[in-house]
Write a protein that holds these residues in place. Structure first.
Motif, short mmCIF file in Angstrom:
data_model
loop_
_atom_site.label_atom_id
_atom_site.label_comp_id
_atom_site.label_asym_id
_atom_site.label_seq_id
_atom_site.Cartn_x
_atom_site.Cartn_y
_atom_site.Cartn_z
N SER A 45 15.18 61.66 51.00
CA SER A 45 16.68 61.56 51.44
C SER A 45 17.53 60.25 50.70
CB SER A 45 16.87 61.24 52.87
OG SER A 45 16.03 62.61 53.41
N TYR A 46 16.70 59.46 50.00
CA TYR A 46 17.51 58.34 49.48
C TYR A 46 18.19 58.62 48.22
CZ TYR A 46 18.53 53.73 47.00
OH TYR A 46 18.78 52.82 46.57
N GLY A 47 19.30 58.15 48.13
CA GLY A 47 19.90 58.26 46.65
C GLY A 47 21.54 58.41 46.79
N TYR A 48 22.06 58.33 45.67
CA TYR A 48 23.70 58.39 45.39
C TYR A 48 24.23 59.84 45.86
CZ TYR A 48 22.67 54.26 42.51
OH TYR A 48 22.25 53.03 41.78
N SER A 49 23.33 60.94 45.48
CA SER A 49 23.97 62.15 45.76
C SER A 49 22.83 63.15 45.69
CB SER A 49 24.76 62.20 44.49
OG SER A 49 24.17 62.19 43.18
N ARG A 50 23.57 64.32 46.34
CA ARG A 50 22.75 65.59 46.55
C ARG A 50 23.85 66.66 46.55
NH1 ARG A 50 19.36 62.22 46.49
NH2 ARG A 50 17.30 62.28 47.58
N GLY A 144 29.92 70.68 46.04
CA GLY A 144 30.44 69.27 45.90
C GLY A 144 29.23 68.28 45.91
N ILE A 145 29.31 67.16 46.22
CA ILE A 145 28.41 66.27 46.24
C ILE A 145 28.34 65.43 47.51
CG2 ILE A 145 27.65 63.93 45.48
CD1 ILE A 145 28.75 64.37 42.53
N GLY A 342 9.50 71.17 54.76
CA GLY A 342 9.74 71.82 53.80
C GLY A 342 11.20 71.97 53.05
N PHE A 343 11.84 71.01 53.20
CA PHE A 343 13.44 71.09 52.92
C PHE A 343 13.45 70.77 51.45
CE2 PHE A 343 13.40 70.73 57.48
CZ PHE A 343 14.23 71.55 57.73
N SER A 344 12.60 70.11 50.92
CA SER A 344 12.95 69.38 49.64
C SER A 344 13.13 70.17 48.31
CB SER A 344 11.71 68.37 49.20
OG SER A 344 11.59 67.14 50.34
N GLY A 345 13.91 69.88 47.54
CA GLY A 345 14.17 70.72 46.31
C GLY A 345 15.60 71.50 46.56
N HIS A 346 16.10 71.67 48.08
CA HIS A 346 17.36 72.70 48.15
C HIS A 346 17.82 72.08 49.65
CE1 HIS A 346 16.31 76.27 50.22
NE2 HIS A 346 14.92 75.92 49.80
N GLY A 347 17.11 71.19 50.31
CA GLY A 347 17.44 71.13 51.84
C GLY A 347 18.33 70.31 52.22
N PHE A 348 18.78 69.24 51.14
CA PHE A 348 19.71 68.23 52.04
C PHE A 348 21.06 68.65 52.52
CE2 PHE A 348 22.46 64.64 52.32
CZ PHE A 348 21.67 63.51 53.11
#
Length: 380
Positions: A45-50, A144-145, A342-348
């Protein structure tokens, strides 16, 4: 500090921070236990953008996004921060590309407005791209971001404002599930709650194994690259869209990119194409220079103005189910223990909605949202 709560949440990432917020907002006594510092770089979940988008080939996800967007706007307003930046999205491909066709059909069925652009129209609107003449794209304006770290910290800050207790650098050592409550032990203390919500990301599989539940979760240590643009003003939100390259889907990688956010550079990566591990302890966080060079070939060919200095690169853990759909459910035999994984890849993009759904389930045992796709039973 009291040791008795209505709900204990394990994991303070995207989903954990959101469920803590909604539970506390609804006047539940909430304890959040995070094994690392808040907003750490070791998970997902860390970072500038999803990316946040309606463009999905599954109508269930589109309907969930209809509910997620208003929640993000409401969170943004309450937090008093800019959390969502509108960019639009190009899904690029050839006319016969299967995934592009399925995406168009899904958006049409859901009545999501989009435009179909040919290569000349893409070039006129977004001259940053250098594309073959046979290329086409679907453009969806609402993409969007989300400022990922800022979203997590906003959820946590507001949860704390509503009374949630948030403990960082507090690893769980034991979980004891009783018939009507749970007991959680850490290295320094023990806590009791009526309900437990497990939102531990890449650590979920090992925690669940201790509870006698074996889920087929795998971890994909993906790598992001942030590249300096020759003319940064050309790659700002509003001028440069989020994009996804479907024409390379035969390689199973799907290159994608995001405009500059928080002075980060142009973000480029691939959705898939990484080796997976079963145990988070086996993750190698070392960035791959070979991958960067491979990515540069893609950038040089199709987005040459973004092929500048590598400003930053790091690994981010994707926790995947075999079908790439989420898990949101109660544990078998334990209807006071919820797991979200199991959210990673498109869950954020869904995290604030999932937090609300988990709060519904914890408090009422049901939710108005369609989550049958995410039942745990499909893997047991």
């Amino acid at each position: 500090m009291t040791h008795n709560f209505d709900v204990i949440v394990i994991g303070a990432g995207g989903v954990g921070s959101a469920v803590a917020y909604y539970l506390a907002q609804r006047q539940q006594r909430v304890l959040v236990l995070e094994q690392f510092e808040l907003n750490h770089k070791l998970g997902s979940s860390y970072g500038y953008s999803r990316v946040i988008r309606y463009a999905y080939d599954n109508p269930i996800y589109i309907e969930l996004m209809r509910s997620a967007y208003p929640l993000w706007f409401a969170l943004q307003e309450e937090a008093g921060e800019s959390l969502l930046i509108k960019t639009g999205q190009l899904d690029l491909g050839l006319p016969h590309t299967r995934s592009l066709k399925e995406l168009a059909e899904s958006m049409e069925a859901a009545k999501i407005a989009y435009e179909r652009l040919n290569a000349q129209e893409i070039q006129q609107r977004f001259p940053q791209f250098q594309l073959p003449p046979q290329m086409e794209a679907l453009y969806q304006a609402d993409t969007g971001i989300l400022k990922a770290s800022q979203c997590v910290l906003s959820h946590l800050r507001l949860a704390k404002k509503y009374g949630a207790v948030i403990c960082e650098n507090t690893a769980v050592t034991e979980i004891h599930v009783q018939s009507d409550h749970v007991e959680i032990k850490t290295s320094q203390d023990r806590y009791f709650a009526d309900k437990l919500v497990l939102t531990a990301g890449s650590w979920s599989k090992q925690i669940l194994a201790q509870m006698g539940v074996d889920l087929p979760l795998t971890i994909m240590p993906c790598q992001f690259g942030f590249f300096a643009a020759q003319n940064p003003e050309d790659f700002q939100p509003g001028k440069f869209p989020v994009f996804l390259a479907h024409w390379l889907d035969d390689a199973g990688e799907f290159p994608y990119g995001l405009p500059i956010c928080e002075h980060s550079g142009v973000k480029i990566s691939t959705f898939y194409g990484w080796e997976t591990v079963d145990d988070v302890k086996a993750v190698d966080y070392t960035p791959s220079d070979i991958w960067i060079e491979k990515l540069r070939k893609f950038i040089a060919q199709y987005i040459p103005g973004a092929n500048g200095e590598l400003l930053e690169t790091r690994r981010c853990l994707y926790t995947m189910t075999p079908d790439k759909d989420f898990i949101i459910d109660f544990l078998p035999q334990h209807h006071h223990v919820l797991v979200a994984a199991g959210f990673s890849g498109h869950g954020f993009k869904f995290t604030t909605l999932v937090g609300s759904i988990l709060a519904d389930l914890a408090m009422r045992g049901t939710t108005e949202h369609e989550i049958g796709l995410f039942n745990l039973s499909r893997f047991l």
